[in-house]
Write an enzyme that holds these catalytic residues in place. Structure first.
Site, PDB file in Angstrom:
ATOM      1  N   CYS A 143      18.998  -8.317 -31.322  1.00 30.34           N
ATOM      2  CA  CYS A 143      18.534  -9.606 -30.801  1.00 30.34           C
ATOM      3  C   CYS A 143      18.004  -9.483 -29.373  1.00 30.34           C
ATOM      4  CB  CYS A 143      19.671 -10.617 -30.924  1.00 30.34           C
ATOM      5  SG  CYS A 143      19.915 -11.728 -29.550  1.00 30.34           S
TER       6      CYS A 143
ATOM      7  N   CYS B 110      19.804 -11.319 -26.567  1.00 30.83           N
ATOM      8  CA  CYS B 110      21.079 -10.669 -26.251  1.00 30.83           C
ATOM      9  C   CYS B 110      20.839  -9.510 -25.291  1.00 30.83           C
ATOM     10  CB  CYS B 110      21.748 -10.151 -27.520  1.00 30.83           C
ATOM     11  SG  CYS B 110      21.950 -11.402 -28.803  1.00 30.83           S
TER      12      CYS B 110
ATOM     13  N   CYS C 279      15.247 -28.539 -51.473  1.00 31.93           N
ATOM     14  CA  CYS C 279      16.423 -27.676 -51.277  1.00 31.93           C
ATOM     15  C   CYS C 279      16.466 -26.532 -52.284  1.00 31.93           C
ATOM     16  CB  CYS C 279      17.686 -28.552 -51.342  1.00 31.93           C
ATOM     17  SG  CYS C 279      19.132 -27.815 -52.087  1.00 31.93           S
TER      18      CYS C 279
ATOM     19  N   CYS D 213      19.494 -26.198 -54.595  1.00 32.92           N
ATOM     20  CA  CYS D 213      19.458 -27.211 -55.655  1.00 32.92           C
ATOM     21  C   CYS D 213      18.598 -26.714 -56.809  1.00 32.92           C
ATOM     22  CB  CYS D 213      18.892 -28.532 -55.127  1.00 32.92           C
ATOM     23  SG  CYS D 213      19.735 -29.155 -53.660  1.00 32.92           S
TER      24      CYS D 213
END
Ligand SMILES: *[C@@H]1O[C@H](CO)[C@@H](O)[C@H](O)[C@H]1NC(C)=O
Length: 495
Positions: free
Chosen positions: A51, A54, A386, A389
Site C-alpha cells: 500500500c 502506508c 448487488c 444477490c
C-alpha cells in the site's frame, strides 16, 4: 519478532534488523492482545506491504514512535497480509487504518494527521486526562475553547459524579472537550448547583444545562441533543450521526448557500419547537439532489422539504409544488408529529402474474404476503445492482421450488423484494438481507446469517418457522477436499 520468520531468508533477516532499530512494535495474532493489555495507550497501524499510503506514512510513523517513546505511548503496526485473521477481527477494510487502543475494550479511530508532528500531538493529547480540571481563572477561556465544551460542576468529594462524568469523557473525548470545576462560587456565578453539567456551544442558544442525577447514558443523550444544531447540515460527516440519532430527520433541500441560510432561518422556530424530537437540517441539493429520491421527493424540484422517520423508515415529503412558507411547513410538521399524515410509499407496480417459484413482493403487497399470519415467509431484500444477490438467485429459486412442490406449499412462502424500489418497514443494512417472518409471530422476524446454501436455508426454516417444515434437498455434488490446497499453502509459508 525474533526467529519466527527466519525462514524467509534474506528478506526476513533484513526485516528483523529494521525492527530491531525501530521504536514501532510489529504485532502478530499471538502478541497483539498481550501488548495492548500491557500498555495503557497504543496507536496501532494496520497496513499492507503493497500500500502506497502506508509506505508514505512509514518514516513519519517511525519518527513519532521515537518521540513518543519517552512519554510511554506505544506505536505498533500489523501486517494485514500476514495477519489477515487479526485484521478481520478488527474490522479493517482499508490501508492504512489507524486505531487508538486503551486496552482491548476502548478503541477509537485515529482522526489526526499522518505526519510525525500531527501523530505526536494527537497522541499526547490522548494521553492527557479526558477531563481538564478548571479553576475560576481558567474556566472562562475553556468555555469557548471548542465548538462544544462540557463542564461538570461537582463537589470535590462527590466521587460518584466525578467517575460517571469521567467515563463519559473517556468515551467521547474525540468528539467534545471536557472540563470539571469544584469551586462552589464558580458554580453559583454560573447559576447552577452541584452536581450539574453545562454544555457551552458556539451556536444556537449558546449553552444548555444538565441538572439531573449523573448517569452515563443520560449525559450522553443530553450531549448529543444539545450539541446538535437546531438546524444543522446533512453532509458526508454528519449523515451517520443523524441516522443514528434515534429521532426523525427533517430535510431542507436547497441548491444555493443563500437559500439554505434563508430557509434555515425561517424554519428555525419549528426546529426549536421540536428540539429533541425531530432533527432539522439543510442539505445541498446541487451536490446531493439525488438523495431526495430516497425520501420520496422528486430530484429535480428544489427547494424541497421532507421528514424521514428513520426508525420506521417512513418518508413524509412535503408537496413539492408548494412554496416552503414557515406557516405551511409548521402545520405539516405538527400534523406529522400528531400522526395525522400517511407516509408516502414507494412501490413497484403489483406484478400481474407470479411466474417463478420465488414470490415477488412489492411495497403494496408487503402486508398481505409477508405479514400473512398463516404462513412462514422467508424474504430476501435485494438490490438490482448487488452481485451477491445475483449469485444467490438460482439457489433461492431452487429452494422456493422445493416448497412449491411439497405438502407445505400453502404454508411456506419464499419471497423477494427489491428494497431499493420499494419502501419496506425493515431496516436493511446490506444486500442481500434475508429474514424469516414466522406464522403467528410476525413481529419477531429472524435474520438469516448462515451459509447461502439450499440445505442451510431449509434447516433455518425448519428451526425458526412455526410449521417446522422440512423438505428433502437433492444430494449436492461431492465437494472437492481442500486439504491439498491447505497443504500447499503451509508449504509455501515455510519456504
Ligand atoms: C475527579 O477526580 C480526580 C481523581 O480523584 C481528581 O483529580 C479531579 O480533580 C476530580 N475532578 C473534579 C472536577 O472534581
Amino acid at each position: 519478532m525474533h526467529h519466527k520468520r527466519l525462514a524467509f531468508g534474506l528478506m526476513g533477516a533484513m526485516a528483523a534488523v529494521a525492527t530491531a532499530e525501530s521504536d514501532v512494535t510489529q504485532l502478530t495474532g499471538e502478541t497483539f492482545n498481550d501488548f495492548i493489555k500491557g500498555n495503557d495507550l497504543v496507536l496501532a497501524e494496520f497496513f499492507a506491504p503493497w500500500c502506497g499510503h502506508c509506505k508514505a506514512l512509514a518514516p513519519e510513523y517511525e519518527e513519532a514512535a521515537t518521540t513518543l517513546k519517552e512519554k510511554n505511548i506505544k506505536l505498533a503496526k500489523i501486517d494485514c497480509v500476514d495477519e489477515a485473521e487479526l485484521c478481520k477481527e478488527h474490522g479493517i477494510e482499508g490501508y492504512p487504518t489507524l486505531k487508538v487502543f486503551r486496552g482491548l475494550e476502548q478503541v477509537s479511530p485515529y482522526t489526526g494527521q499522518r505526519k510525525a508532528g500531527g501523530i505526536t500531538s494527537y497522541m499526547v493529547k490522548q494521553s492527557l486526562p479526558a477531563v481538564s480540571v478548571l479553576t475560576k481563572d481558567t474556566v472562562e477561556d475553556f468555555k469557548t475553547a471548542d465548538k462544544v465544551v462540557l463542564v461538570a460542576y461537582i463537589a470535590a468529594d462527590d466521587k460518584a459524579s466525578n467517575e460517571t462524568f469521567t467515563s463519559v469523557a473517556d468515551e467521547l473525548r474525540d468528539t467534545y472537550l471536557f472540563g470539571g470545576v469544584n469551586d462552589a462560587a464558580v458554580a453559583e456565578a454560573e447559576g447552577v448547583k452541584f452536581p450539574s453539567i453545562v454544555l457551552y456551544k458556539s451556536f444556537d442558544e449558546g449553552k444548555n444545562v444538565f441538572a439531573e442525577k449523573f448517569d452515563a447514558e443520560a449525559i450522553k443523550s443530553f450531549a448529543s441533543v444539545a450539541a446538535t444544531p437546531l438546524v444543522g447540515e446533512v453532509g458526508p460527516e454528519t449523515y451517520a450521526g443523524y441516522m443514528s440519532a434515534g429521532i426523525p430527520l427533517a430535510y431542507i433541500f436547497a441548491e444555493t448557500p443563500e437559500e439554505r441560510e434563508e430557509l434555515s432561518k425561517s424554519l428555525k422556530p419549528i426546529a426549536e419547537k421540536y428540539k429533541g424530537k425531530i432533527n432539522f437540517a439543510t442539505i445541498d441539493a446541487s451536490s446531493f439532489g439525488s438523495h431526495a429520491g430516497n425520501i420520496n421527493l422528486k430530484t429535480d424540484k428544489f427547494p424541497a422539504f421532507a421528514i424521514h422517520d428513520i426508525e420506521k423508515n417512513q418518508k413524509f415529503p412535503f408537496d413539492q409544488e408548494k412554496e416552503l412558507k414557515e406557516k405551511d411547513v409548521a402545520k405539516f410538521v405538527d400534523n406529522f408529529a400528531a400522526g395525522k399524515i400517511e407516509p408516502s410509499i414507494k412501490s413497484e407496480p403489483i406484478p400481474e402474474t407470479q411466474d417463478d417459484a420465488v414470490y415477488t413482493v412489492v411495497a403494496h403487497t408487503y402486508n398481505d404476503i409477508v405479514l400473512d399470519d398463516s404462513k412462514d415467509v422467508l424474504v430476501e431484500f435485494y438490490a438490482p445492482w448487488c452481485g451477491h444477490c445475483k449469485a444467490l438467485a438460482p439457489k433461492y429459486e431452487e429452494l422456493a421450488s422445493l416448497y412449491v412442490n411439497s405438502e407445505f406449499k400453502d404454508k411456506i412462502v419464499i419471497a423477494k423484494v427489491d428494497a431499493t424500489n420499494n419502501d419496506v418497514p425493515d431496516e436493511i443494512q446490506g444486500f442481500p438481507t434475508i429474514k424469516l417472518y414466522p406464522a403467528g409471530d410476525k413481529k419477531n422476524p429472524v435474520t438469516y446469517s448462515g451459509a447461502r446454501t439450499v440445505e442451510d436455508f431449509v434447516k433455518f426454516i425448519e428451526e425458526n418457522g412455526k410449521y417446522k417444515a422440512t423438505v428433502k434437498v437433492p444430494e449436492p455434488p461431492v465437494e472437492e477436499t481442500t486439504s491439498e490446497e491447505k497443504k500447499a499453502e503451509d508449504e509455501h509459508d515455510e519456504l
